[in-house]
Design an enzyme around this catalytic site. Sequence first.
Site, PDB file in Angstrom:
ATOM      1  N   LYS A 188     -10.235  12.823   8.627  1.00  0.00           N
ATOM      2  CA  LYS A 188     -10.074  12.243   9.976  1.00  0.00           C
ATOM      3  C   LYS A 188     -10.150  13.389  10.532  1.00  0.00           C
ATOM      4  O   LYS A 188      -9.257  14.570  10.111  1.00  0.00           O
ATOM      5  CB  LYS A 188      -8.034  11.490   9.542  1.00  0.00           C
ATOM      6  CG  LYS A 188      -8.154   9.747   8.786  1.00  0.00           C
ATOM      7  CD  LYS A 188      -6.583   9.731   8.911  1.00  0.00           C
ATOM      8  CE  LYS A 188      -6.157   8.918   8.285  1.00  0.00           C
ATOM      9  NZ  LYS A 188      -7.233   7.085   8.787  1.00  0.00           N
ATOM     10  N   ASP A 232       1.450   6.284   5.570  1.00  0.00           N
ATOM     11  CA  ASP A 232       0.708   5.317   5.384  1.00  0.00           C
ATOM     12  C   ASP A 232       1.126   4.475   3.357  1.00  0.00           C
ATOM     13  O   ASP A 232       0.359   3.574   3.000  1.00  0.00           O
ATOM     14  CB  ASP A 232      -0.735   5.849   4.672  1.00  0.00           C
ATOM     15  CG  ASP A 232      -2.097   4.985   5.149  1.00  0.00           C
ATOM     16  OD1 ASP A 232      -1.420   4.340   5.437  1.00  0.00           O
ATOM     17  OD2 ASP A 232      -3.277   5.342   4.377  1.00  0.00           O
ATOM     18  N   LYS A 264       0.574  -1.027   0.192  1.00  0.00           N
ATOM     19  CA  LYS A 264       0.170  -0.338  -0.297  1.00  0.00           C
ATOM     20  C   LYS A 264       0.701   1.381  -0.348  1.00  0.00           C
ATOM     21  O   LYS A 264       1.347   0.860   1.129  1.00  0.00           O
ATOM     22  CB  LYS A 264      -0.425   0.125   1.576  1.00  0.00           C
ATOM     23  CG  LYS A 264      -1.360   0.939   1.574  1.00  0.00           C
ATOM     24  CD  LYS A 264      -2.609   1.082   2.043  1.00  0.00           C
ATOM     25  CE  LYS A 264      -3.079   2.612   2.897  1.00  0.00           C
ATOM     26  NZ  LYS A 264      -4.065   2.659   3.917  1.00  0.00           N
ATOM     27  N   ASP A 308     -12.186   7.311   3.997  1.00  0.00           N
ATOM     28  CA  ASP A 308     -10.843   6.743   4.206  1.00  0.00           C
ATOM     29  C   ASP A 308     -10.634   5.080   4.576  1.00  0.00           C
ATOM     30  O   ASP A 308      -9.252   4.568   5.129  1.00  0.00           O
ATOM     31  CB  ASP A 308     -11.394   6.799   5.910  1.00  0.00           C
ATOM     32  CG  ASP A 308     -10.037   7.565   6.976  1.00  0.00           C
ATOM     33  OD1 ASP A 308      -8.551   7.353   6.428  1.00  0.00           O
ATOM     34  OD2 ASP A 308      -9.454   7.615   8.334  1.00  0.00           O
ATOM     35  N   ARG A 350      -7.782  -0.042   0.858  1.00  0.00           N
ATOM     36  CA  ARG A 350      -8.152  -1.572   0.221  1.00  0.00           C
ATOM     37  C   ARG A 350      -8.696  -1.275  -1.234  1.00  0.00           C
ATOM     38  O   ARG A 350      -8.076  -1.649  -2.435  1.00  0.00           O
ATOM     39  CB  ARG A 350      -9.058  -2.086   0.891  1.00  0.00           C
ATOM     40  CG  ARG A 350     -10.314  -0.873   0.597  1.00  0.00           C
ATOM     41  CD  ARG A 350     -11.585  -1.703   2.045  1.00  0.00           C
ATOM     42  NE  ARG A 350     -10.630  -1.305   3.317  1.00  0.00           N
ATOM     43  CZ  ARG A 350     -11.727  -1.585   4.796  1.00  0.00           C
ATOM     44  NH1 ARG A 350     -12.354  -2.540   4.954  1.00  0.00           N
ATOM     45  NH2 ARG A 350     -10.674  -1.300   6.205  1.00  0.00           N
ATOM     46  N   GLU A 356      -9.348   3.730   1.934  1.00  0.00           N
ATOM     47  CA  GLU A 356      -8.520   3.581   0.470  1.00  0.00           C
ATOM     48  C   GLU A 356      -8.110   2.772   0.073  1.00  0.00           C
ATOM     49  O   GLU A 356      -7.645   2.652  -1.047  1.00  0.00           O
ATOM     50  CB  GLU A 356      -8.324   5.516   0.487  1.00  0.00           C
ATOM     51  CG  GLU A 356      -6.749   5.596   1.312  1.00  0.00           C
ATOM     52  CD  GLU A 356      -6.617   5.420   2.854  1.00  0.00           C
ATOM     53  OE1 GLU A 356      -7.649   4.999   3.250  1.00  0.00           O
ATOM     54  OE2 GLU A 356      -5.659   4.840   3.042  1.00  0.00           O
ATOM     55  N   ASP A 371      -2.156  10.302   3.679  1.00  0.00           N
ATOM     56  CA  ASP A 371      -3.485   9.811   3.848  1.00  0.00           C
ATOM     57  C   ASP A 371      -4.615  10.528   5.003  1.00  0.00           C
ATOM     58  O   ASP A 371      -4.605  11.100   5.790  1.00  0.00           O
ATOM     59  CB  ASP A 371      -4.497   8.384   4.505  1.00  0.00           C
ATOM     60  CG  ASP A 371      -5.565   7.561   4.856  1.00  0.00           C
ATOM     61  OD1 ASP A 371      -6.811   9.150   4.294  1.00  0.00           O
ATOM     62  OD2 ASP A 371      -5.742   6.875   5.119  1.00  0.00           O
TER      63      ASP A 371
HETATM   64  N1  BES Z   1      -4.849   4.129   6.651  1.00  0.00           N
HETATM   65  C1  BES Z   1      -5.450   3.944   7.443  1.00  0.00           C
HETATM   66  C2  BES Z   1      -5.679   3.270   8.735  1.00  0.00           C
HETATM   67  C3  BES Z   1      -4.788   2.738   9.630  1.00  0.00           C
HETATM   68  C4  BES Z   1      -4.962   4.126  11.253  1.00  0.00           C
HETATM   69  C5  BES Z   1      -2.482   3.073  10.028  1.00  0.00           C
HETATM   70  C6  BES Z   1      -4.194   4.347  11.990  1.00  0.00           C
HETATM   71  C7  BES Z   1      -2.001   3.387  10.668  1.00  0.00           C
HETATM   72  C8  BES Z   1      -2.362   3.585  11.777  1.00  0.00           C
HETATM   73  C9  BES Z   1      -6.602   3.215   6.690  1.00  0.00           C
HETATM   74  O1  BES Z   1      -6.566   4.400   5.303  1.00  0.00           O
HETATM   75  C10 BES Z   1      -7.843   4.244   7.686  1.00  0.00           C
HETATM   76  O2  BES Z   1      -8.226   5.473   7.510  1.00  0.00           O
HETATM   77  N2  BES Z   1      -8.774   2.908   8.244  1.00  0.00           N
HETATM   78  C11 BES Z   1      -9.929   2.987   8.721  1.00  0.00           C
HETATM   79  C12 BES Z   1     -10.898   2.048   8.056  1.00  0.00           C
HETATM   80  C13 BES Z   1     -12.207   2.744   8.075  1.00  0.00           C
HETATM   81  C14 BES Z   1     -12.738   3.670   7.958  1.00  0.00           C
HETATM   82  C15 BES Z   1     -13.196   1.319   7.798  1.00  0.00           C
HETATM   83  C16 BES Z   1      -9.643   3.030  10.061  1.00  0.00           C
HETATM   84  O3  BES Z   1      -8.918   1.849   9.915  1.00  0.00           O
HETATM   85  O4  BES Z   1     -10.213   3.737  10.295  1.00  0.00           O
HETATM   86 ZN    ZN Z   2      -4.874   5.002   4.606  1.00  0.00          ZN
HETATM   87 ZN    ZN Z   3      -7.798   5.551   5.398  1.00  0.00          ZN
END
Ligand code: BES
Ligand code: ZN
Ligand code: ZN
Length: 487
Positions: free
Chosen positions: A268, A279, A256, A338, A342, A340, A261
């Site tokens: 966020k 990220d 990834k 968010d 995947r 993104e 992000d």
């Molecule tokens: N990059 C984030 C996940 C992340 C969170 C990485 C904390 C490192 C530390 C990812 O893109 C994300 O935002 N995931 C969301 C998914 C949710 C919207 C289903 C998350 O984990 O909150």
């Molecule tokens: Zn992310």
């Molecule tokens: Zn994200």
Amino acid sequence: MKISLSPQPLAKLKADLAVAVIDPDGELLDIDDSVLGKALAGAAKAFKRGKYQRELLLHFGDGVPVKALLVFSSSLEKVYELRESVKIFAARSLGHAADFGFSRLAFLLNGRLGVDYVGAVTEGYVLGDYRFDKYLKDKTKRSVSVSLVCPSSSRRKAEGELMRSRIVSEEVNRARDLVNEPGDKIYPKTLAAVAKKIASSGKLGLTIVSGAAALARQGYSGLVAVGKGSIYPPCLIVLRYRPAKKSKRHLALVGKGITFDTGGISIKPSEGMWSMKGDMAGGAAVIAAMAAIAKLEPKTAVTGIVAAAENFPGPDAQRPGDIIVAKNGKSIMVDNTDAEGRLVLTDALARAGEEKATHIVDAATLTGAIVRTLGTSVAGIMGNDPALIRSVIDSGASQGEAYWELPLIEEYREMLKNPYADLNNIGGKLAGAITAGLFLQEFVPEGAKWAHLDIAGPFILEKKWKYFPEGATGFGVKTFVALAESM
Ligand code: BES
Ligand code: ZN
Ligand code: ZN
């Protein structure tokens, strides 16, 4: 940092600081009756009597060619196994050297099994010496040289260990640099430039599909959708290593590569958002591992694939409710912009299939849920092939990178149902790391063995840990290289 081998007996050793580890089986160290040897024997006894906790620093007077001796006792370090402890000790000796202004270090590995730890000590020094200080006005780092003292009879093996560990550790540091750099320095194009540089100096093939138009023409809709809100165009980076003799197995390392992000329109909260400059840690691990693999030349074909984009809000950003059709024909409703990672990974997984990979391992800072589950010391692993999952876990364990498996149970797939599209891009409130894994599974090419590493916990540290100061860890690089070698 200069690291070299030295076959010197203890009596002849010259250094500012000699470093030794006393282990209960006496495998690392051979104690003779030189001044240094006598001091070590004394230290061993004192540790046995419980006089010191874990470490002891002795200063010698004039006339001794070693100014000081730092002794660690492995039996008093119970949290980590010996190999990991040795790395920690090496890194910690750098701190003592800095405190006393010592610049010539000697790590004693003259015992029966000492040579087996040459790689670990090298890693402890190279990783422990890393600082991301390029933006600091006052740099505190001083340069040191290290000699690893082991018998000349094991020189060949020691040289091999030193060389391998140096290559891998320096690539881990490259991945750390990429993660630590801010998002205005590392964006898809500059990340691709790093891959280009690696390909030009090594033995790697390179393809970069750059920009939304080229990506759209080839059906990479996840990258196009996620990259739409950013001024930086997205790209797909492919690095290919092929061994001299054609291999049956073909490993794809998929990363990834979200260079920042923000969350996009589903933005966020501001607290801690800065860490989303990292990220792309999965992508950085892939690029760095490919650079090491090019130098180490394992017997298996390895292809590194990074899906790089920046996730930003803006007038052209994707919106919640938008529907994209992935390369394998499945439609996805973007419920939350968010989630993104995947989306871009659907493209990288499709590419792994086009490259005809038999085994695919992806690394992604994918979910906050995995951080809540496993914390920052362990990454999550999921997949469709128990043998591959086992190999990844074992490869990681040999390197001090820990993984814990989560189940990809069928019954949670319904959490990804959506009335408007084949899949929703998020699950419900529960089991977020698993539903992310189940989502990815829908895009794994037919017949490929696959494992997914959610490295959102260990990719960056808020406080120092083992041989790492705060900041990026380069997590995954060592696992990837060891896995490629083991195949
Ligand atoms: N990059 C984030 C996940 C992340 C969170 C990485 C904390 C490192 C530390 C990812 O893109 C994300 O935002 N995931 C969301 C998914 C949710 C919207 C289903 C998350 O984990 O909150
Ligand atoms: Zn992310
Ligand atoms: Zn994200």
